[in-house]
Design an enzyme around this catalytic site. Sequence first.
Site, short mmCIF file in Angstrom:
data_model
loop_
_atom_site.label_atom_id
_atom_site.label_comp_id
_atom_site.label_asym_id
_atom_site.label_seq_id
_atom_site.Cartn_x
_atom_site.Cartn_y
_atom_site.Cartn_z
N GLU A 192 0.83 -1.21 0.00
CA GLU A 192 0.00 0.00 0.00
C GLU A 192 0.86 1.26 0.00
OE1 GLU A 192 -4.19 -0.53 0.95
OE2 GLU A 192 -3.42 -0.95 2.95
N GLU B 201 -4.91 -8.84 2.74
CA GLU B 201 -5.96 -8.52 3.69
C GLU B 201 -7.19 -9.41 3.57
OE1 GLU B 201 -3.29 -5.00 3.69
OE2 GLU B 201 -4.07 -6.37 2.16
#
Length: 266
Positions: free
Chosen positions: A120, A140
């Site tokens: 990210e 995730e």
Amino acid sequence: MGGTEHLDIQREGATLVLTLNRPEAKNALSLPMLVGLYDGWVEADADDSIRSVVFTGAGDSFCAGMDLKALAGKGTGGERYRDRLTADPDLHWKAMLRHYRPRKPVIAAVEGYCVAGGTEMLQGTDIRVAGESATFGLFEVKRGLFPIGGSTVRLQRQIPRTHALEMLLTGRPYTAREAADIGLVGHVVPDGTALDKALEIAELVNGCGPLAVEAVKASVYETAEMTETDGLAAELKRGWPIFDTADAKEGARAFAEKRPPVYKRA
């Protein structure tokens, strides 16, 4: 020059090098790390002698993502940084480049794991170099979580949507070669040389006119979601004044005189 116990800040000429320094935890994000990162981005923008930033990790990993216990300031000496987070509840998102875009070009040098929060943060950088054994991925969903660091917005704008959705929805790891094939990184180099390559690219950036470099970067991001007509108008508005700068005149003069230019941000 700042830094914390989990974030090293060093100068390499006109380049500021920010190094995630928690190798025993694969540089998982901690509160001291995030405070140091945010301070590093601000320092780079505030110091006109800094022309570029290289972002890397210590040891054999770039960043393995969040350490929720450490982010709470527990068990890592992070308690003394709690006041920084209280004063600015958005600090962690700025540190991760979700809510902050540095004026200076940011070059990522990735070795080893660059997953979850690491991938990210990578999306907030401008140029990306990876060692050939590097691993990328957004894990995730495999844990029943959401990649809230910006990936559902940014990733599809940086790589083809089919690849973005595969990475987001499968949670599988990607090799450095796969990451290069889909456009997530620009260079794959032998293991242990990503930082050297990133510094080499930084030197090329540093040799260019700093006002021009910053204006070009700003224009690319500013116009990314505009129509072509609006984007071209915005480009002229930002780019035309650069031609009237002393730096532009120095660049032309140096070219004519066949010598390296000496830019003064004027």
